[in-house]
Design a protein around this motif. Structure first.
Motif, PDB file in Angstrom:
ATOM      1  N   MET A 251       5.006   8.898   1.983  1.00  0.00           N
ATOM      2  CA  MET A 251       4.690   7.924   0.770  1.00  0.00           C
ATOM      3  C   MET A 251       4.710   8.921  -0.457  1.00  0.00           C
ATOM      4  O   MET A 251       4.415  10.190  -0.358  1.00  0.00           O
ATOM      5  CB  MET A 251       2.905   7.299   0.568  1.00  0.00           C
ATOM      6  CG  MET A 251       2.704   6.601   2.129  1.00  0.00           C
ATOM      7  SD  MET A 251       0.915   6.131   2.211  1.00  0.00           S
ATOM      8  CE  MET A 251       0.955   4.539   1.345  1.00  0.00           C
TER       9      MET A 251
ATOM     10  N   VAL B 287       1.566   7.706  -4.688  1.00  0.00           N
ATOM     11  CA  VAL B 287       0.502   6.934  -4.041  1.00  0.00           C
ATOM     12  C   VAL B 287      -0.829   6.591  -4.855  1.00  0.00           C
ATOM     13  O   VAL B 287      -1.134   7.449  -5.602  1.00  0.00           O
ATOM     14  CB  VAL B 287       0.099   7.310  -2.763  1.00  0.00           C
ATOM     15  CG1 VAL B 287      -0.911   6.275  -1.990  1.00  0.00           C
ATOM     16  CG2 VAL B 287       1.209   7.715  -1.732  1.00  0.00           C
TER      17      VAL B 287
ATOM     18  N   ALA C 150      -4.334   2.553   2.272  1.00  0.00           N
ATOM     19  CA  ALA C 150      -3.977   1.239   2.919  1.00  0.00           C
ATOM     20  C   ALA C 150      -4.949   0.586   3.585  1.00  0.00           C
ATOM     21  O   ALA C 150      -5.909   1.534   4.231  1.00  0.00           O
ATOM     22  CB  ALA C 150      -2.727   1.561   3.725  1.00  0.00           C
TER      23      ALA C 150
ATOM     24  N   THR D 172      -6.574  -3.236   5.301  1.00  0.00           N
ATOM     25  CA  THR D 172      -6.362  -4.843   5.527  1.00  0.00           C
ATOM     26  C   THR D 172      -7.632  -5.614   5.243  1.00  0.00           C
ATOM     27  O   THR D 172      -8.566  -4.952   5.164  1.00  0.00           O
ATOM     28  CB  THR D 172      -5.971  -4.947   7.099  1.00  0.00           C
ATOM     29  OG1 THR D 172      -7.002  -4.782   7.988  1.00  0.00           O
ATOM     30  CG2 THR D 172      -4.740  -4.393   7.711  1.00  0.00           C
TER      31      THR D 172
ATOM     32  N   ILE E  95      -2.647  -7.162   3.021  1.00  0.00           N
ATOM     33  CA  ILE E  95      -2.676  -5.657   3.360  1.00  0.00           C
ATOM     34  C   ILE E  95      -2.380  -5.278   1.941  1.00  0.00           C
ATOM     35  O   ILE E  95      -1.354  -5.520   1.347  1.00  0.00           O
ATOM     36  CB  ILE E  95      -1.536  -5.537   4.335  1.00  0.00           C
ATOM     37  CG1 ILE E  95      -1.766  -5.941   5.753  1.00  0.00           C
ATOM     38  CG2 ILE E  95      -1.375  -3.900   4.581  1.00  0.00           C
ATOM     39  CD1 ILE E  95      -0.770  -5.832   6.777  1.00  0.00           C
ATOM     40  N   VAL E  96      -3.048  -4.062   1.650  1.00  0.00           N
ATOM     41  CA  VAL E  96      -2.989  -3.441   0.328  1.00  0.00           C
ATOM     42  C   VAL E  96      -2.637  -2.128   0.693  1.00  0.00           C
ATOM     43  O   VAL E  96      -3.434  -1.414   1.167  1.00  0.00           O
ATOM     44  CB  VAL E  96      -4.282  -3.773  -0.708  1.00  0.00           C
ATOM     45  CG1 VAL E  96      -3.991  -2.943  -2.080  1.00  0.00           C
ATOM     46  CG2 VAL E  96      -4.548  -5.104  -0.670  1.00  0.00           C
ATOM     47  N   ILE E  97      -1.563  -1.756   0.196  1.00  0.00           N
ATOM     48  CA  ILE E  97      -0.982  -0.349   0.071  1.00  0.00           C
ATOM     49  C   ILE E  97      -0.768   0.281  -1.098  1.00  0.00           C
ATOM     50  O   ILE E  97      -0.107  -0.317  -1.972  1.00  0.00           O
ATOM     51  CB  ILE E  97       0.453  -0.084   1.149  1.00  0.00           C
ATOM     52  CG1 ILE E  97       0.311  -1.005   2.458  1.00  0.00           C
ATOM     53  CG2 ILE E  97       1.004   1.062   1.133  1.00  0.00           C
ATOM     54  CD1 ILE E  97       1.441  -1.155   3.222  1.00  0.00           C
TER      55      ILE E  97
ATOM     56  N   ASP F  26       1.412   2.158  -2.292  1.00  0.00           N
ATOM     57  CA  ASP F  26       2.492   2.628  -2.528  1.00  0.00           C
ATOM     58  C   ASP F  26       3.622   1.716  -2.381  1.00  0.00           C
ATOM     59  O   ASP F  26       3.618   1.128  -1.150  1.00  0.00           O
ATOM     60  CB  ASP F  26       2.914   3.740  -1.630  1.00  0.00           C
ATOM     61  CG  ASP F  26       4.275   4.566  -1.871  1.00  0.00           C
ATOM     62  OD1 ASP F  26       4.822   4.357  -2.819  1.00  0.00           O
ATOM     63  OD2 ASP F  26       4.773   5.048  -0.631  1.00  0.00           O
ATOM     64  N   SER F  27       4.392   1.272  -3.328  1.00  0.00           N
ATOM     65  CA  SER F  27       5.469   0.502  -2.946  1.00  0.00           C
ATOM     66  C   SER F  27       6.688   1.003  -2.352  1.00  0.00           C
ATOM     67  O   SER F  27       7.844   0.365  -1.775  1.00  0.00           O
ATOM     68  CB  SER F  27       5.906  -0.429  -4.299  1.00  0.00           C
ATOM     69  OG  SER F  27       6.570   0.694  -5.216  1.00  0.00           O
TER      70      SER F  27
ATOM     71  N   THR G 141       3.326  -4.258   9.861  1.00  0.00           N
ATOM     72  CA  THR G 141       2.873  -5.155   8.699  1.00  0.00           C
ATOM     73  C   THR G 141       3.259  -6.567   8.885  1.00  0.00           C
ATOM     74  O   THR G 141       2.381  -7.224   8.776  1.00  0.00           O
ATOM     75  CB  THR G 141       3.033  -4.432   7.427  1.00  0.00           C
ATOM     76  OG1 THR G 141       2.537  -3.036   7.438  1.00  0.00           O
ATOM     77  CG2 THR G 141       2.552  -5.210   6.362  1.00  0.00           C
TER      78      THR G 141
END
Length: 181
Positions: A71, A74, A132, A134, A150-152, A154-155, A176
Motif C-alpha cells: 500500500m 495510506v 482497511a 468491512t 469496505i473502506v481501505i 489507500d486507493s 473484495t
C-alpha cells in the motif's frame, strides 16, 4: 488529502469533516483520518510504501493469509468505540493493520512544505494502525438487502502495477469484489 510530494491538498473527498467521510462515520462508525501512515520497519523504497503483513482474521481474506499486500500513501482509519444506535446496526470487522513500527503523521502540511517526517508524541498516532475495514448489517438488523461496505485507506492498493506485481494485492482485489457481490 493528497500527500504526494509537490501536490496540492486538493483531494477532499474523504477529508475529515467532508460530507462523505461524515456519512461513513454517522452510518457505519468508520472514519478516514487526515493522516498518512509512515512505516519505519516494513517499507518498500520509502516510508510511504508499506508492506502490509498484519491481516486480521476475516472470512473474506482466506486467500491473502500468506501473501503480503503493498500500500502507498495510506490513510489511517478510526472505528467508533461506543457505537450510536445507527452505527450499532453494523458489524465492523478490521481487515488490515500496519506494523507496530508505524505511525500516523498528522502534519500533512509539514510533509509538503518541509518534507519533514518524524513521530511527534502527543500529535501523531503510534501503530499498529487500522488500514482497511468491512461493515455489514448485524444479524439483528438484517433486512431484505444486506448492504456491505469496505473502506481501505489507500486507493493505490488496486492500481495495475501493484495488482500485477504483488499476489496479496491481487487476492485482496478479487476477494473484495467477491465479498461485496
Amino acid at each position: 488529502p493528497e500527500v504526494d510530494i509537490g501536490a496540492a491538498l486538493t483531494n477532499t473527498f474523504l477529508k475529515e469533516g467532508s460530507p462523505f467521510n461524515e456519512y461513513l462515520w454517522n452510518e457505519f462508525g468508520i472514519r478516514v483520518r487526515d493522516t498518512v501512515v509512515i512505516e519505519t520497519r516494513l517499507a518498500i523504497g520509502n516510508e510511504f510504501t508499506l508492506l502490509v503483513d498484519q491481516i486480521a482474521p476475516h472470512a473474506m481474506l482466506a486467500d491473502v493469509r500468506d501473501a503480503q499486500i503493498v500500500m502507498q500513501f495510506v490513510r489511517a482509519l478510526e472505528l467508533a468505540e461506543t457505537p450510536t444506535v445507527e452505527q450499532g446496526r453494523y458489524i465492523r470487522e478490521p481487515l488490515l493493520y500496519s506494523s507496530d513500527g508505524s505511525f500516523a503523521e498528522t502534519d500533512l502540511e509539514g510533509i509538503l512544505r518541509e518534507s519533514r517526517i518524524g513521530f511527534d508524541q502527543g500529535e501523531d498516532i503510534p501503530g499498529p494502525l487500522l488500514l482497511a475495514v468491512t461493515a455489514r448489517y448485524s444479524v439483528e438488523s438484517q433486512e431484505e438487502t444486506q448492504p456491505r461496505v469496505i473502506v481501505i485507506g489507500d486507493s493505490d492498493v488496486f492500481k495495475n502495477d501493484f495488482v500485477e506485481e504483488y499476489p496479496g494485492n491481487t487476492f485482496l482485489w478479487t476477494d473484495t469484489i467477491d465479498w461485496l457481490t
